[in-house]
Design a protein around this motif. Structure first.
Motif, PDB file in Angstrom:
ATOM      1  N   GLN A  13      -5.027  -1.518   6.016  1.00  0.00           N
ATOM      2  CA  GLN A  13      -4.736  -0.370   5.159  1.00  0.00           C
ATOM      3  C   GLN A  13      -5.982  -0.079   4.335  1.00  0.00           C
ATOM      4  O   GLN A  13      -6.264  -0.768   3.361  1.00  0.00           O
ATOM      5  CB  GLN A  13      -3.548  -0.667   4.252  1.00  0.00           C
ATOM      6  N   GLY A  15      -6.723   3.107   3.073  1.00  0.00           N
ATOM      7  CA  GLY A  15      -6.516   4.183   2.112  1.00  0.00           C
ATOM      8  C   GLY A  15      -7.414   5.375   2.347  1.00  0.00           C
ATOM      9  O   GLY A  15      -7.818   6.047   1.394  1.00  0.00           O
ATOM     10  N   ARG A  18      -4.042   8.292   2.611  1.00  0.00           N
ATOM     11  CA  ARG A  18      -2.935   7.968   1.691  1.00  0.00           C
ATOM     12  C   ARG A  18      -2.739   6.459   1.678  1.00  0.00           C
ATOM     13  O   ARG A  18      -3.033   5.764   2.658  1.00  0.00           O
ATOM     14  CB  ARG A  18      -1.657   8.693   2.114  1.00  0.00           C
ATOM     15  N   GLU A  19      -2.255   5.959   0.573  1.00  0.00           N
ATOM     16  CA  GLU A  19      -2.075   4.527   0.406  1.00  0.00           C
ATOM     17  C   GLU A  19      -0.789   4.059   1.104  1.00  0.00           C
ATOM     18  O   GLU A  19       0.119   4.835   1.374  1.00  0.00           O
ATOM     19  CB  GLU A  19      -1.996   4.171  -1.087  1.00  0.00           C
ATOM     20  N   GLY A  20      -0.753   2.767   1.411  1.00  0.00           N
ATOM     21  CA  GLY A  20       0.475   2.161   1.888  1.00  0.00           C
ATOM     22  C   GLY A  20       0.756   2.293   3.369  1.00  0.00           C
ATOM     23  O   GLY A  20       1.877   2.071   3.812  1.00  0.00           O
ATOM     24  N   ARG A  21      -0.259   2.646   4.172  1.00  0.00           N
ATOM     25  CA  ARG A  21      -0.043   2.706   5.618  1.00  0.00           C
ATOM     26  C   ARG A  21      -1.304   2.224   6.326  1.00  0.00           C
ATOM     27  O   ARG A  21      -2.430   2.336   5.806  1.00  0.00           O
ATOM     28  CB  ARG A  21       0.315   4.106   6.084  1.00  0.00           C
ATOM     29  N   ASP A  23      -4.337   2.516   8.599  1.00  0.00           N
ATOM     30  CA  ASP A  23      -5.134   3.662   9.034  1.00  0.00           C
ATOM     31  C   ASP A  23      -6.469   3.230   9.655  1.00  0.00           C
ATOM     32  O   ASP A  23      -7.368   4.044   9.853  1.00  0.00           O
ATOM     33  CB  ASP A  23      -5.369   4.630   7.878  1.00  0.00           C
ATOM     34  N   ARG A 118     -14.400   2.326   1.125  1.00  0.00           N
ATOM     35  CA  ARG A 118     -13.076   1.896   1.581  1.00  0.00           C
ATOM     36  C   ARG A 118     -13.175   1.112   2.891  1.00  0.00           C
ATOM     37  O   ARG A 118     -12.355   0.226   3.148  1.00  0.00           O
ATOM     38  CB  ARG A 118     -12.154   3.112   1.713  1.00  0.00           C
TER      39      ARG A 118
END
Length: 391
Positions: A13, A15, A18-21, A23, A118
């Protein structure tokens, strides 16, 4: 699920959007694998596409594919290429691989540069995930507007070897190798030249046979890795045919899922054109029907408006005699010899158009040419998704 031997999967993850998935995903071969790639024909090729093309040209083998969603790194110029190379260096250091042996893929909004800070923060969890994640995790990590992960697999003949594929794509889909990314893996051993020819042909028979909205993306790419860990070798025409059939089976299954998951889509049209003067003429005709907003909206509205199909054929550029044309929907002939049949077409078509899968068969004449295309309908939801895509 059949998973080829000799490959490991990792997700993180990061980010990016979007956060919480998840990617960010990586697929790693235990050793050098025969590599193949098929790339978008869009002149605005994203940085990862350019880097991937260079990597495939430079070496017959690769060790990994790394994919991120949420940032396309397209139309970013030389700085974008530098960002791509730096991301490969980060992944290589984290996973113990040479950066040149990693094939990159990206998907997301065109324009913004990679968020490298990131990427750096995601390297530790990505490395910790290697071997703990599976193909379904990786397929979920590369989704954007997809509503479900797309994974397919097949056995190579009656051997222990397996072909596994995953892809993402739901909108901006008209691969002419749409934001369509695909990864195909096999544990059969095949030389790079043969493998590359196989993948190109399989893409032509699958991903290049679908359309959602007629848009070819800057990032379209399909990579294939053949690691050989099963011990099954492609040594003759028979073994090559077995591998190719499994490869096509997997790619066609994935291609169908893309149209099935079309942004806002409710229908899958299978459009077949036969009797054309040659295949090129049939291709013009089938794509005119599949791309037509009027045909697609009629399908969404369950309206048996054969006139829209006929009009699309007429403007397609294909050469044919209108008086020789036949159109059938769901196996029911509704237009023949240049005019509608004398039937209650709306009543006949009502149950056919309630189905998810709708066959449209067109005969242009008695020529040898033919073509097939899978296409989605066009809905209010498609407009809503794409009107708000960047927000």
């Amino acid at each position: 699920m059949l998973v080829p031997q000799g490959f490991s999967f990792a997700v993180a993850q990061a980010g990016f959007k979007r956060e919480g998935r998840y990617d960010l995903a990586a697929v790693v071969s235990d050793g050098p694998a025969s590599s193949a790639g098929v790339f978008t024909t869009n002149l605005f090729k994203a940085a990862p596409v350019l880097a991937g093309m260079q990597a495939i040209e430079a070496s017959p083998t690769a060790r990994a594919v790394v994919v991120n969603s949420g940032q396309a790194n397209a139309c970013t110029g030389e700085p974008g290429l530098a960002d791509c190379r730096q991301s490969l260096e980060l992944v290589g250091a984290a996973l113990g691989l040479e950066p040149d042996a990693i094939l990159p893929m990206s998907t997301g909004v065109i324009g913004p540069r990679l968020k490298l800070e990131r990427w750096r923060a995601a390297m530790e969890p990505l490395a910790a995930s290697l071997g703990q994640a599976g193909p379904m995790d990786a397929a979920k990590a590369i989704m954007t507007t997809d509503t479900f992960p797309k994974v397919a697999w097949a056995r190579v003949g009656d051997t222990p070897a397996v072909v596994l594929g995953m892809c993402k794509g739901a909108g901006m889909i008209c691969p002419n190798m749409a934001t369509m990314l695909g990864i195909v893996l096999t544990d059969a051993a095949v030389d790079p030249g043969t493998w590359r020819q196989m993948l190109a042909q399989a893409v032509d028979e699958s991903f290049n046979r679908v359309t959602v909205d007629g848009d070819t993306s800057t990032n379209d790419c399909v990579f294939g890795l053949a690691g050989g860990a099963s011990g099954v070798e492609v040594v003759d025409d028979e073994s090559a045919q077995a591998l190719y059939e499994a490869l096509v089976d997997v790619c066609q299954s994935l291609a169908y899922m893309i149209v099935q998951d079309a942004e806002g889509g409710t229908k899958v049209m299978r459009i077949t054109v036969a009797g054309a003067r040659d295949d090129a003429q049939a291709e013009l005709a089938v794509r005119a029907v599949g791309h037509s907003p009027l045909v697609k909206t009629a399908l969404y509205g369950r309206d048996a408006n054969w006139g829209r199909i006929a009009a699309a054929l007429g403007r397609s550029g294909a050469a044919f005699d209108p008086a020789a044309v036949t159109i059938a929907i769901g196996g029911v002939v509704i237009f023949e010899q240049g005019r509608p049949v004398d039937l209650d077409i709306d009543a006949l078509m009502a149950p056919v158009l309630r189905r998810q899968d709708v066959d449209i068969d067109v005969t242009l004449g008695d020529g040898p040419g033919g073509a097939v295309l899978l296409a989605s309908d066009l809905t209010h939801e498609y407009v809503s998704i794409n009107a708000d895509y960047r927000s």
